[in-house]
Structures are given as C-alpha cells and as structure tokens.
Enzyme design. Structure first.
Site, PDB file in Angstrom:
ATOM      1  N   ARG A  72      -2.471  -2.051  -3.546  1.00 22.09           N
ATOM      2  CA  ARG A  72      -3.685  -1.243  -3.384  1.00 22.09           C
ATOM      3  C   ARG A  72      -3.565  -0.061  -4.344  1.00 22.09           C
ATOM      4  NH1 ARG A  72      -5.074   3.240   0.948  1.00 22.09           N
ATOM      5  NH2 ARG A  72      -7.270   3.470   0.481  1.00 22.09           N
ATOM      6  N   ASN A  87       0.886  -1.171   0.000  1.00 23.13           N
ATOM      7  CA  ASN A  87       0.000   0.000   0.000  1.00 23.13           C
ATOM      8  C   ASN A  87       0.921   1.217   0.000  1.00 23.13           C
ATOM      9  OD1 ASN A  87      -1.776   2.054   0.519  1.00 23.13           O
ATOM     10  ND2 ASN A  87      -2.783   1.037   2.241  1.00 23.13           N
ATOM     11  N   HIS A 138     -12.630   3.134  -0.385  1.00 23.83           N
ATOM     12  CA  HIS A 138     -12.658   2.112   0.692  1.00 23.83           C
ATOM     13  C   HIS A 138     -13.355   0.841   0.209  1.00 23.83           C
ATOM     14  CE1 HIS A 138     -12.689   5.515   3.952  1.00 23.83           C
ATOM     15  NE2 HIS A 138     -11.454   5.094   3.748  1.00 23.83           N
ATOM     16  N   GLU A 165      -8.246  -5.017   5.121  1.00 27.27           N
ATOM     17  CA  GLU A 165      -8.051  -4.699   3.704  1.00 27.27           C
ATOM     18  C   GLU A 165      -6.883  -5.475   3.104  1.00 27.27           C
ATOM     19  OE1 GLU A 165      -8.538  -0.472   5.037  1.00 27.27           O
ATOM     20  OE2 GLU A 165      -9.177  -0.207   2.972  1.00 27.27           O
ATOM     21  N   ARG A 186     -11.519  15.773   7.139  1.00 24.19           N
ATOM     22  CA  ARG A 186     -12.286  16.181   5.948  1.00 24.19           C
ATOM     23  C   ARG A 186     -13.713  16.542   6.325  1.00 24.19           C
ATOM     24  NH1 ARG A 186     -10.949  10.736   2.993  1.00 24.19           N
ATOM     25  NH2 ARG A 186      -8.708  10.786   3.341  1.00 24.19           N
TER      26      ARG A 186
END
Ligand code: AMP
Length: 403
Positions: free
Chosen positions: A96, A12, A185, A389, A246
């Site tokens: 990823r 990743n 996601h 993940e 965010r």
C-alpha cells in the site's frame, strides 16, 4: 511441473507499524494476518495469526529496532507455519502506497524509477510515503527476485475531472507546488463501489454510487459508472468529513488566525487539526462506541460531537447527489460505517426527498456480508458493504504480475 505461484503478501507499512496479510489468489483465501506495532521502541509487539494453520493467534513482545527487523520477524513467523517468504508459491509482494500523485493512475511494478517518483512525492505526503518506501526497500532486500507492486491510495481518484480536482487558487502557485485535490482511501472506494454494483446485480459501469468510508479516517466519494468523479479528501487526508481526530473542512483562514492571534507554529497547527480535532477535539473521544455510550448517559458534549459529524455527512450526501445527478446507491463502509447503525440512521434521517432512507429492522442486522438496509422498493439503494483493502491490493497486485 510446479504450479504457477498464486500467493501474494500484502504489506501496509506505517511509520512505526507494519500490517500484513498473506493471501492465496487461487481462491482469495487469507492464509495469515498480522501486525507489528511500536517499531523502534522497547515495547514492540508482533501479533500473528496463521489462519491456514488453525488460526491460533501468537503475540510476541520485545524490542524490534526497525522495519528490517520487523519484516524478518514476520518472515520467521510465516516460515514457522510453512508459509515462508522463500516459498516458490509466492507470486509477488503488494505494497500500500499512500500518495501516487498524478503519475500513478494504476498499480505499478516497482523499480528504481518508480521508487524515485514515490520519494519525489514526500513533500505532499510527509507522514506516509517515507514509511511506505522503507517497507518496499526492506521487502526488496528480503526477496530481490520477486515482483514488488505499489498500489496507490490516490490512484482511483485520478479520474476526477479538473473542475473537481483543482482548488480555486492562483494556478501558477498551485502548479509550482503540486497543490490540488488527490483524494485517499482509493483502494477502499474502488472495492466498495464495485461490490455495491454487484450487490444490485449490476455491472459497475451501469451505476452511480456514493461511498461513505467512515473509519477513524473518513472520506466520501462520488463514483459514476465505476469512475471516481469527486472525493472529500484533498491535497492531504485532512479535508472533508469530520473524522476521529481530524477536523475535515474548515475555513482556511482559521490557520492564519491561529498563527497571528494564538502565536501557533505551522507544526502546532498541523498537530491540532490532524490529531486533536474531529470527534476527539469536540468531546475527548474518537471511538464511536464510546460516544454513543456517553450520549445514552445524557452527555451533551458527545451529543454535539455526534450532531456535527452527522451534519457534515448530510452535506456531502447532498453535494454528491448534485454532482452525480442520479444516485443509484449509497454504501456505508469501514469501522463506523459497517458497525454503527445509529450513524447510518441519523445520516439518512430527513433525506427522503433525495430518495434515501433506511429500514430500521434491516439497519439493526449485524453481518460481515454486504447487505441492503433501505426499505423495499426505495429509489436509492442504501447498503452496508464491508471494505477489504488488503484483498483489493492483493487482487490488483496479482492481476498485474500475471497479466
Ligand atoms: P477503521 O479506521 O475503519 O478501523 O475504524 C475504526 C473506528 O470504527 C473506531 O474508532 C470506532 O469509532 C469505529 N467502530 C469500530 N467498531 C465499532 C462498533 N461496533 N460500533 C461503532 N463504531 C465502531
């Protein structure tokens, strides 16, 4: 005769970091995990834990110039434990990749054409795709003979119907600039929705699930019979829920207002909404543990930030109940969803009319296992389902290269 290779290295790659895990897909065991941080700075750090070889964590500090040097350092750490990247047991490297646009609806073996397409998507993922490309090129140079697979954060959401994926703006302008809702996601939403179905003893095709992935970044998705039909993130990961830094949903006119009235540039507004908004913008902290601690001490800014976060969550729970028509389960996952019992309790408070509730004792249990927190006999199962993940990327990568 050598046995078929069963190991997958998952990478990743961020702009200044690389997270990695080496898994053995024969039994889904994690052999090693690690992280290279602050690549390109004097204070780079490599943290490596060889789980297969006893689990002693090793931390190495010192400058790591670029991704190439980072991956070579990771390879050396793995080799020191007899897990080197030159091992014939390594079946593939799974990457990823954040943005796969509309083209990549499934994991894909990477070649030059695929890389060019990931590159073409840089304008819609300027922060993420360039780093992902660098990681792929570096890994290719290290093991050119090995299949490299891209697993896209957007892929699970490509099943969204047009009426959920399109913004209500001029179609020609939207199409010219590939403006639509992609969602992110996806690897986590795919994994958690499937695990939730299994927790209920059902096949994913039989159940409708709302997944709440609440980490520092946060998104909700509505999954009908194993297929995503709506998700809260859009063209970029800025839309939707209130997140650590965010804003999530705001009136788009706020941006014109900031430009016209406050004289801010596009980059400054981007920075404000992505890095200085959400929980941190509201109260100065983005860690839910710290926010809860401050609330316990009577801090009003922290309490208001929490209430705004919860209010947005409830709106999405209501919206996705309407989108799905029938909800079988709500699954909480990621750092906040898995650990913050007060968030789960507050999000569900008052939603009895939708069949949603949590049992206080069950909600207080801490565990790494998927578990139900709704009261016995509730019409909607509320669950905590830890996401994974890396395992999902390894699983998809291995399935593709052994198909
Ligand atoms: P993630 O992005 O999934 O790694 O989630 C990171 C976030 O999870 C942190 O910023 C915290 O807000 C939250 N978090 C992690 N551990 C806990 C905990 N024990 N209690 C509450 N929140 C937590």
């Amino acid at each position: 005769m050598t046995a078929n290779p069963t190991r997958v290295l998952v990478l990743n790659s961020g702009s200044s970091s690389v997270k990695y895990q080496l898994l053995d897909m024969a039994d889904s065991a994690r052999l090693a995990v690690g992280l290279v941080e602050r690549i390109g700075e004097e204070t780079s750090r490599l943290t490596h834990t060889p789980l297969a070889a006893g689990g002693e964590r090793r931390v190495t500090d010192g400058p790591i110039a670029d991704h190439d040097a980072a991956l070579k350092a990771v390879a050396a750490e793995l080799a020191a434990d007899g897990l080197g990247l030159d091992s014939p047991q390594l079946a593939a490297i799974g990457h990823r990749v954040v943005h796969g646009g509309l083209k990549f609806t499934a994991p894909t073996v990477i070649d030059e054409v695929v890389l060019a397409e990931i590159e073409r998507l840089v304008p819609v993922a300027p922060l993420h795709n360039p780093a992902n490309i660098t990681g792929i090129r570096t890994a290719q140079a290290l093991r050119p003979d090995l299949p490299q697979v891209a697993v896209f954060d957007t892929a699970f959401h490509t099943t969204m119907p047009e009426h959920a994926a399109r913004y209500a703006i001029d179609v020609a302008t939207a199409d010219a600039h590939r403006i639509r809702r992609y969602g992110f996601h996806g690897t986590s939403h795919a994994y958690v929705s499937r695990r939730t179905a299994h927790l209920l003893g059902k096949d994913p095709s039989e159940v409708n699930v709302i997944v709440l992935h609440l980490g520092n970044g946060a998104s909700a998705s509505a999954v009908a019979g194993g297929r995503c039909v709506d998700t809260s993130m859009g063209l970029t990961p800025l839309e939707g829920l209130v997140m650590g830094t965010r804003s999530g949903d705001i009136d788009p006119a706020v941006t014109f207002h900031l430009k016209r009235v406050a004289g801010m540039s596009a980059d400054e507004i981007d920075d404000l909404l992505n890095k200085r908004s959400g929980l941190v913008g509201l109260c100065g902290d983005n860690d839910m543990r710290e926010i809860r601690r401050r609330i316990d001490e009577g801090d009003e800014a922290a309490a208001l930030a929490f209430d705004i976060y919860i209010h947005r969550l409830k709106k999405y729970l209501g919206a996705y109940t309407a989108v799905l028509g029938r909800v079988d389960a709500v699954a909480f996952t990621a750092g906040v969803g898995e650990n913050a019992a007060p968030v789960r309790a507050a999000a569900m408070a008052g939603l009895e009319g939708l069949g949603m509730a949590v049992d206080a004792d069950r909600n207080a249990v801490r565990s790494d296992e998927p578990r139900l927190i709704s009261p016995e006999g509730a019409s909607v199962a509320v669950a905590v389902v830890p996401t994974d993940e890396e395992l999902e990327i390894a699983r998809q990568t291995y399935a593709l290269v052994t198909a």
